[in-house]
Scaffold this motif. Structure first.
Motif, PDB file in Angstrom:
ATOM      1  N   SER A 134       0.831  -1.210   0.000  1.00 55.40           N
ATOM      2  CA  SER A 134       0.000   0.000   0.000  1.00 55.40           C
ATOM      3  C   SER A 134       0.862   1.254   0.000  1.00 55.40           C
ATOM      4  CB  SER A 134      -0.931   0.010   1.216  1.00 55.40           C
ATOM      5  OG  SER A 134      -1.840  -1.050   1.156  1.00 55.40           O
ATOM      6  N   ILE A 135       1.938   1.240   0.779  1.00 55.74           N
ATOM      7  CA  ILE A 135       2.845   2.395   0.824  1.00 55.74           C
ATOM      8  C   ILE A 135       3.523   2.580  -0.534  1.00 55.74           C
ATOM      9  CG2 ILE A 135       5.002   3.263   1.825  1.00 55.74           C
ATOM     10  CD1 ILE A 135       4.065   1.984   4.489  1.00 55.74           C
ATOM     11  N   ASN A 136       4.002   1.488  -1.125  1.00 52.57           N
ATOM     12  CA  ASN A 136       4.643   1.577  -2.446  1.00 52.57           C
ATOM     13  C   ASN A 136       3.660   2.074  -3.504  1.00 52.57           C
ATOM     14  OD1 ASN A 136       7.140   0.739  -1.508  1.00 52.57           O
ATOM     15  ND2 ASN A 136       6.733  -1.407  -1.924  1.00 52.57           N
ATOM     16  N   ASP A 137       2.411   1.597  -3.426  1.00 54.48           N
ATOM     17  CA  ASP A 137       1.385   2.067  -4.366  1.00 54.48           C
ATOM     18  C   ASP A 137       1.100   3.550  -4.165  1.00 54.48           C
ATOM     19  OD1 ASP A 137       1.224  -0.500  -5.369  1.00 54.48           O
ATOM     20  OD2 ASP A 137      -0.677  -0.981  -4.361  1.00 54.48           O
ATOM     21  N   ALA A 138       1.106   3.997  -2.912  1.00 53.65           N
ATOM     22  CA  ALA A 138       0.869   5.418  -2.623  1.00 53.65           C
ATOM     23  C   ALA A 138       2.017   6.275  -3.155  1.00 53.65           C
ATOM     24  CB  ALA A 138       0.674   5.631  -1.123  1.00 53.65           C
ATOM     25  N   TYR A 139       3.259   5.805  -3.006  1.00 52.70           N
ATOM     26  CA  TYR A 139       4.403   6.521  -3.595  1.00 52.70           C
ATOM     27  C   TYR A 139       4.236   6.637  -5.105  1.00 52.70           C
ATOM     28  CZ  TYR A 139       7.753   7.085   0.240  1.00 52.70           C
ATOM     29  OH  TYR A 139       8.394   7.489   1.367  1.00 52.70           O
TER      30      TYR A 139
ATOM     31  N   CYS B  15       1.064  11.480 -10.129  1.00 56.63           N
ATOM     32  CA  CYS B  15       0.347  12.758 -10.053  1.00 56.63           C
ATOM     33  C   CYS B  15       1.306  13.924 -10.298  1.00 56.63           C
ATOM     34  CB  CYS B  15      -0.334  12.895  -8.687  1.00 56.63           C
ATOM     35  SG  CYS B  15      -1.241  14.442  -8.480  1.00 56.63           S
ATOM     36  N   LEU B  16       2.465  13.882  -9.651  1.00 56.49           N
ATOM     37  CA  LEU B  16       3.445  14.965  -9.839  1.00 56.49           C
ATOM     38  C   LEU B  16       3.854  15.067 -11.307  1.00 56.49           C
ATOM     39  CD1 LEU B  16       5.742  14.425  -6.721  1.00 56.49           C
ATOM     40  CD2 LEU B  16       4.105  16.297  -7.083  1.00 56.49           C
TER      41      LEU B  16
ATOM     42  N   SER C  72      -1.027  20.419  -6.187  1.00 58.28           N
ATOM     43  CA  SER C  72      -2.058  19.674  -6.917  1.00 58.28           C
ATOM     44  C   SER C  72      -2.140  18.218  -6.469  1.00 58.28           C
ATOM     45  CB  SER C  72      -1.775  19.714  -8.423  1.00 58.28           C
ATOM     46  OG  SER C  72      -1.825  21.036  -8.892  1.00 58.28           O
ATOM     47  N   CYS C  73      -1.055  17.719  -5.917  1.00 55.35           N
ATOM     48  CA  CYS C  73      -0.991  16.309  -5.517  1.00 55.35           C
ATOM     49  C   CYS C  73      -1.025  16.132  -3.997  1.00 55.35           C
ATOM     50  CB  CYS C  73       0.278  15.686  -6.087  1.00 55.35           C
ATOM     51  SG  CYS C  73       0.314  15.760  -7.889  1.00 55.35           S
ATOM     52  N   GLN C  74      -1.530  17.132  -3.298  1.00 54.23           N
ATOM     53  CA  GLN C  74      -1.553  17.061  -1.844  1.00 54.23           C
ATOM     54  C   GLN C  74      -2.386  15.884  -1.340  1.00 54.23           C
ATOM     55  OE1 GLN C  74       0.436  18.996   0.177  1.00 54.23           O
ATOM     56  NE2 GLN C  74      -0.182  17.441   1.656  1.00 54.23           N
ATOM     57  N   THR C  75      -3.464  15.555  -2.038  1.00 55.93           N
ATOM     58  CA  THR C  75      -4.295  14.420  -1.625  1.00 55.93           C
ATOM     59  C   THR C  75      -3.485  13.129  -1.641  1.00 55.93           C
ATOM     60  OG1 THR C  75      -6.270  15.488  -2.490  1.00 55.93           O
ATOM     61  CG2 THR C  75      -6.392  13.112  -2.151  1.00 55.93           C
ATOM     62  N   GLN C  76      -2.715  12.904  -2.698  1.00 57.21           N
ATOM     63  CA  GLN C  76      -1.893  11.705  -2.797  1.00 57.21           C
ATOM     64  C   GLN C  76      -0.793  11.721  -1.733  1.00 57.21           C
ATOM     65  OE1 GLN C  76      -2.904  13.560  -5.315  1.00 57.21           O
ATOM     66  NE2 GLN C  76      -3.939  12.192  -6.734  1.00 57.21           N
TER      67      GLN C  76
ATOM     68  N   SER D 254       8.099  15.265  -1.488  1.00 59.73           N
ATOM     69  CA  SER D 254       7.162  15.584  -2.569  1.00 59.73           C
ATOM     70  C   SER D 254       7.617  16.827  -3.323  1.00 59.73           C
ATOM     71  CB  SER D 254       5.745  15.775  -2.017  1.00 59.73           C
ATOM     72  OG  SER D 254       5.234  14.550  -1.556  1.00 59.73           O
ATOM     73  N   SER D 255       8.039  17.834  -2.583  1.00 57.17           N
ATOM     74  CA  SER D 255       8.529  19.065  -3.223  1.00 57.17           C
ATOM     75  C   SER D 255       9.788  18.787  -4.041  1.00 57.17           C
ATOM     76  CB  SER D 255       8.812  20.136  -2.171  1.00 57.17           C
ATOM     77  OG  SER D 255       7.628  20.486  -1.512  1.00 57.17           O
ATOM     78  N   PHE D 256      10.682  18.005  -3.478  1.00 54.42           N
ATOM     79  CA  PHE D 256      11.921  17.655  -4.168  1.00 54.42           C
ATOM     80  C   PHE D 256      11.628  16.890  -5.460  1.00 54.42           C
ATOM     81  CE2 PHE D 256      15.278  14.525  -4.951  1.00 54.42           C
ATOM     82  CZ  PHE D 256      16.378  15.363  -5.090  1.00 54.42           C
ATOM     83  N   ARG D 257      10.736  15.918  -5.369  1.00 55.27           N
ATOM     84  CA  ARG D 257      10.418  15.118  -6.548  1.00 55.27           C
ATOM     85  C   ARG D 257       9.675  15.947  -7.590  1.00 55.27           C
ATOM     86  NH1 ARG D 257      11.824  10.001  -6.233  1.00 55.27           N
ATOM     87  NH2 ARG D 257      10.294   9.255  -7.714  1.00 55.27           N
ATOM     88  N   ALA D 258       8.836  16.870  -7.144  1.00 58.02           N
ATOM     89  CA  ALA D 258       8.155  17.752  -8.088  1.00 58.02           C
ATOM     90  C   ALA D 258       9.191  18.579  -8.857  1.00 58.02           C
ATOM     91  CB  ALA D 258       7.173  18.658  -7.354  1.00 58.02           C
ATOM     92  N   MET D 259      10.180  19.085  -8.151  1.00 57.85           N
ATOM     93  CA  MET D 259      11.241  19.857  -8.817  1.00 57.85           C
ATOM     94  C   MET D 259      11.992  18.972  -9.806  1.00 57.85           C
ATOM     95  SD  MET D 259      12.814  22.647  -9.360  1.00 57.85           S
ATOM     96  CE  MET D 259      12.521  23.798  -8.037  1.00 57.85           C
TER      97      MET D 259
END
Length: 120
Positions: free
Chosen positions: A41-46, A52-53, A77-81, A105-110
């Motif tokens: 579940s954690i891997n799927d959420a990642y 999404c990002l 935009s991906c705060q829910t995920q 999340s911020s790092f990966r978005a960048m």
């Protein structure tokens, strides 16, 4: 006598290491990290968060706005995920864990923004 002293010294060194190993295993178990269903579940959420990002880094805007603003928009935009990922990964509600996942999340978005610009 020296053989006994060396054995005692070795035992004194090994004992804390053995206890530390037990503590690490129980810490992982306490966090649910020994549960294969939870780990999936954690891997799927990642994966959902990363998808999404990637989808929210719009190529048309990739060169017109600053990288920071594009990354911030994608992360927002991906705060829910991200929230789902935090809730699965952090059942105890530790604010440091939540902050680390937000930062990730911020790092990966960048990273996705830079990749869309051909810089990553």
């Amino acid at each position: 006598m020296t053989a006994t002293r060396k054995t005692l010294q070795a035992a004194l060194v090994a004992f804390p290491l053995l206890l530390g190993g037990c503590e690490a295993a129980s810490s992982l178990r306490g966090a649910g990290l020994d549960d294969p269903k939870l780990m999936k579940s954690i891997n799927d959420a990642y994966e959902a968060r990363d998808n999404c990002l990637a989808a929210n880094v719009h190529l048309a805007d990739a060169n017109s706005a600053s990288a920071q603003s594009l990354a911030a928009t994608a992360a927002a935009s991906c705060q829910t995920q991200t929230d789902v990922l935090i809730s699965l990964s952090n059942p105890s509600g530790d604010p440091r864990v939540a902050a680390a996942i937000q930062k990730d999340s911020s790092f990966r978005a960048m990273r996705f923004v830079l990749k869309a610009r051909g810089q990553g």
